[in-house]
Write an enzyme that holds these catalytic residues in place. Structure first.
Site, PDB file in Angstrom:
ATOM      1  N   GLY A  28       0.795  -1.217   0.000  1.00 10.10           N
ATOM      2  CA  GLY A  28       0.000   0.000   0.000  1.00 10.10           C
ATOM      3  C   GLY A  28       0.832   1.273   0.000  1.00 10.10           C
ATOM      4  O   GLY A  28       2.030   1.252  -0.215  1.00 10.10           O
ATOM      5  N   LEU A  30       0.510   3.689  -2.260  1.00  8.05           N
ATOM      6  CA  LEU A  30       0.971   3.408  -3.617  1.00  8.05           C
ATOM      7  C   LEU A  30       1.568   4.627  -4.312  1.00  8.05           C
ATOM      8  O   LEU A  30       1.179   5.765  -4.053  1.00  8.05           O
ATOM      9  CB  LEU A  30      -0.205   2.874  -4.447  1.00  8.05           C
ATOM     10  CG  LEU A  30      -0.871   1.629  -3.863  1.00  8.05           C
ATOM     11  CD1 LEU A  30      -2.032   1.201  -4.756  1.00  8.05           C
ATOM     12  CD2 LEU A  30       0.110   0.492  -3.686  1.00  8.05           C
ATOM     13  N   HIS A  34       4.414   1.118  -7.996  1.00  8.14           N
ATOM     14  CA  HIS A  34       3.365   0.097  -7.867  1.00  8.14           C
ATOM     15  C   HIS A  34       2.429   0.129  -9.084  1.00  8.14           C
ATOM     16  O   HIS A  34       2.041  -0.920  -9.599  1.00  8.14           O
ATOM     17  CB  HIS A  34       2.507   0.370  -6.627  1.00  8.14           C
ATOM     18  CG  HIS A  34       3.237   0.371  -5.327  1.00  8.14           C
ATOM     19  ND1 HIS A  34       3.455   1.525  -4.607  1.00  8.14           N
ATOM     20  CD2 HIS A  34       3.780  -0.637  -4.594  1.00  8.14           C
ATOM     21  CE1 HIS A  34       4.087   1.224  -3.486  1.00  8.14           C
ATOM     22  NE2 HIS A  34       4.315  -0.076  -3.457  1.00  8.14           N
ATOM     23  N   ASP A 147      13.186  -4.022  -5.591  1.00  9.76           N
ATOM     24  CA  ASP A 147      13.548  -4.994  -4.553  1.00  9.76           C
ATOM     25  C   ASP A 147      14.163  -6.202  -5.251  1.00  9.76           C
ATOM     26  O   ASP A 147      13.549  -7.272  -5.355  1.00  9.76           O
ATOM     27  CB  ASP A 147      12.307  -5.365  -3.744  1.00  9.76           C
ATOM     28  CG  ASP A 147      11.718  -4.155  -3.046  1.00  9.76           C
ATOM     29  OD1 ASP A 147      12.244  -3.760  -2.009  1.00  9.76           O
ATOM     30  OD2 ASP A 147      10.748  -3.572  -3.581  1.00  9.76           O
ATOM     31  N   VAL A 173      10.959   2.425 -11.165  1.00  8.88           N
ATOM     32  CA  VAL A 173      10.427   3.751 -11.506  1.00  8.88           C
ATOM     33  C   VAL A 173      11.070   4.763 -10.555  1.00  8.88           C
ATOM     34  O   VAL A 173      11.098   4.555  -9.338  1.00  8.88           O
ATOM     35  CB  VAL A 173       8.890   3.781 -11.393  1.00  8.88           C
ATOM     36  CG1 VAL A 173       8.354   5.170 -11.689  1.00  8.88           C
ATOM     37  CG2 VAL A 173       8.280   2.756 -12.334  1.00  8.88           C
ATOM     38  N   SER A 182       9.622   5.029  -3.485  1.00  9.37           N
ATOM     39  CA  SER A 182       9.419   4.115  -2.360  1.00  9.37           C
ATOM     40  C   SER A 182       8.419   4.751  -1.407  1.00  9.37           C
ATOM     41  O   SER A 182       8.442   5.976  -1.205  1.00  9.37           O
ATOM     42  CB  SER A 182      10.750   3.889  -1.630  1.00  9.37           C
ATOM     43  OG  SER A 182      10.515   3.312  -0.358  1.00  9.37           O
ATOM     44  N   ARG A 184       8.623   4.602   1.593  1.00  8.24           N
ATOM     45  CA  ARG A 184       9.413   5.126   2.714  1.00  8.24           C
ATOM     46  C   ARG A 184      10.018   6.502   2.419  1.00  8.24           C
ATOM     47  O   ARG A 184      10.497   7.152   3.356  1.00  8.24           O
ATOM     48  CB  ARG A 184      10.523   4.139   3.103  1.00  8.24           C
ATOM     49  CG  ARG A 184       9.986   2.878   3.766  1.00  8.24           C
ATOM     50  CD  ARG A 184      11.102   1.985   4.291  1.00  8.24           C
ATOM     51  NE  ARG A 184      10.583   0.938   5.154  1.00  8.24           N
ATOM     52  CZ  ARG A 184      10.393  -0.334   4.802  1.00  8.24           C
ATOM     53  NH1 ARG A 184      10.687  -0.730   3.584  1.00  8.24           N
ATOM     54  NH2 ARG A 184       9.920  -1.207   5.670  1.00  8.24           N
TER      55      ARG A 184
HETATM   56  P1  AMP Z   1       6.003  -2.645  -1.532  1.00  6.24           P
HETATM   57  O1  AMP Z   1       4.661  -2.005  -1.402  1.00  6.24           O
HETATM   58  O2  AMP Z   1       7.137  -1.751  -1.153  1.00  6.24           O
HETATM   59  O3  AMP Z   1       6.071  -4.008  -0.890  1.00  6.24           O
HETATM   60  O4  AMP Z   1       6.212  -2.910  -3.084  1.00  6.24           O
HETATM   61  C1  AMP Z   1       5.299  -3.690  -3.805  1.00  6.24           C
HETATM   62  C2  AMP Z   1       5.888  -4.024  -5.159  1.00  6.24           C
HETATM   63  O5  AMP Z   1       6.162  -2.814  -5.865  1.00  6.24           O
HETATM   64  C3  AMP Z   1       7.223  -4.772  -5.053  1.00  6.24           C
HETATM   65  O6  AMP Z   1       7.273  -5.774  -6.060  1.00  6.24           O
HETATM   66  C4  AMP Z   1       8.226  -3.685  -5.292  1.00  6.24           C
HETATM   67  O7  AMP Z   1       9.453  -4.156  -5.816  1.00  6.24           O
HETATM   68  C5  AMP Z   1       7.497  -2.826  -6.300  1.00  6.24           C
HETATM   69  N1  AMP Z   1       8.053  -1.477  -6.295  1.00  6.24           N
HETATM   70  C6  AMP Z   1       8.222  -0.665  -5.222  1.00  6.24           C
HETATM   71  N2  AMP Z   1       8.828   0.483  -5.591  1.00  6.24           N
HETATM   72  C7  AMP Z   1       9.055   0.391  -6.926  1.00  6.24           C
HETATM   73  C8  AMP Z   1       9.661   1.247  -7.896  1.00  6.24           C
HETATM   74  N3  AMP Z   1      10.158   2.435  -7.572  1.00  6.24           N
HETATM   75  N4  AMP Z   1       9.716   0.817  -9.171  1.00  6.24           N
HETATM   76  C9  AMP Z   1       9.227  -0.408  -9.515  1.00  6.24           C
HETATM   77  N5  AMP Z   1       8.641  -1.250  -8.656  1.00  6.24           N
HETATM   78  C10 AMP Z   1       8.551  -0.870  -7.379  1.00  6.24           C
END
Ligand code: AMP
Length: 287
Positions: A28, A30, A34, A147, A173, A182, A184
């Protein structure tokens, strides 16, 4: 777009979906990273299921589980805009009922890099991804190269446990100044946000050196470390130049490698990576 919480609601809604089904697992809050996964899934699959679950078991006790940003209404609007058909938003009690005691452990791949810093992290990730796969039963699963280790670990799990799922790894991205998106990043104050560009800047410096002929793994790691050291607000946790599939550190002259890093800016821990390859410059790891 439909939203479900319990496993039985999920199963009923899943049964109605045209196949192939693509899953986009998220925690989430987002952003475009995402949404790039959701759009790719929309393009490639008859149905798209996104999941939103801040998985407690992938956070260590001292980490940011409670502080992790959440905005469900906004997330649902964004997913609807990206053409998602079904959103599964399980609560922790749905995923981890009392007496839960079964885990998925991917071994060697999770001892290095992020796993060395966060020893219980990938046990939580692999277990929850297995539960998400079992619930949604997708034909394709979309993960981000952001990741990188997670993508390798999930691919290993899919092969080892014979999930009939194609794992699709999508490019990182970035913000206009290079910072990898991110959830974060929201923790950063304006000075820290500026300092956080040091991750992508340092990786870019190593990439430029690689293309100028520098092939030595140690030298490439040193270039990244030097750029990070020039940013007073940033503290390098690790820098790695590893084999993109085994994640073992490389020595000597290399043709391909996954450059990856973790840096603390204030109390925020940020990660970034870049795959370098001799033939075409950079590429994204894909299955
Ligand atoms: P998360 O919500 O951080 O667990 O991310 C969910 C999915 O989105 C994971 O497969 C991440 O690798 C992908 N993701 C997060 N940030 C990015 C980004 N900047 N570019 C591409 N994919 C991302």
């Amino acid at each position: 777009m439909k939203t479900v919480n319990t496993i039985s609601e999920l199963r009923a809604a899943r049964a109605e979906l045209p196949e192939p089904v693509g899953i986009v697992p998220t925690m989430g809050f987002l952003h475009e990273g995402h949404l790039s996964l959701a759009r790719r899934a929309r393009h490639e699959c008859a149905s798209v299921v996104a999941t939103i679950f801040v998985n407690p078991t992938q956070f260590a006790p001292e980490e940011d589980l409670d502080a992790y940003p959440r905005d469900l209404d906004r997330d649902l609007a964004l997913l609807e805009g990206a053409g998602v058909d079904l959103v599964w938003t399980p609560t922790p009690d749905v995923m981890y009922p009392p007496n839960f005691q079964t885990w998925v452990i991917v071994e060697d791949l999770t001892r290095v890099l992020e796993g060395a810093s966060r020893p219980t992290h990938f046990r939580g990730v692999a277990t929850v991804v297995a539960m998400l796969f079992n619930g949604v039963q997708p034909q394709r699963a979309y993960f981000g190269q952001k990741d990188a280790q997670q993508a390798v670990v999930v691919q290993r799990m899919v092969q080892d446990l014979n999930y009939p799922i194609e794992v699709v790894v999508c490019p990182i991205v970035r913000e206009a100044d290079g910072l990898a998106m991110s959830s974060r990043n929201t923790y950063l104050n304006p000075d820290q946000r500026q300092a956080a560009t040091v991750l992508s800047r340092s990786l870019k410096a190593a990439k430029l050196a690689f293309h100028a002929g520098e092939r030595d793994a140690d030298a490439l790691r040193a270039i990244v470390a030097e750029v990070v050291a020039s940013e007073p607000l940033a503290q390098l946790e690790y820098i790695s130049c590893a084999h993109p599939e085994t994640l073992q550190e490389l020595d000597g002259s290399i043709e391909n490698g996954l450059l990856s890093m973790a840096v603390r800016v204030g109390r925020t821990r940020l990660i970034d990576n870049l795959v370098i390859t001799g033939d075409s410059g950079t590429r994204n790891v894909k299955t």
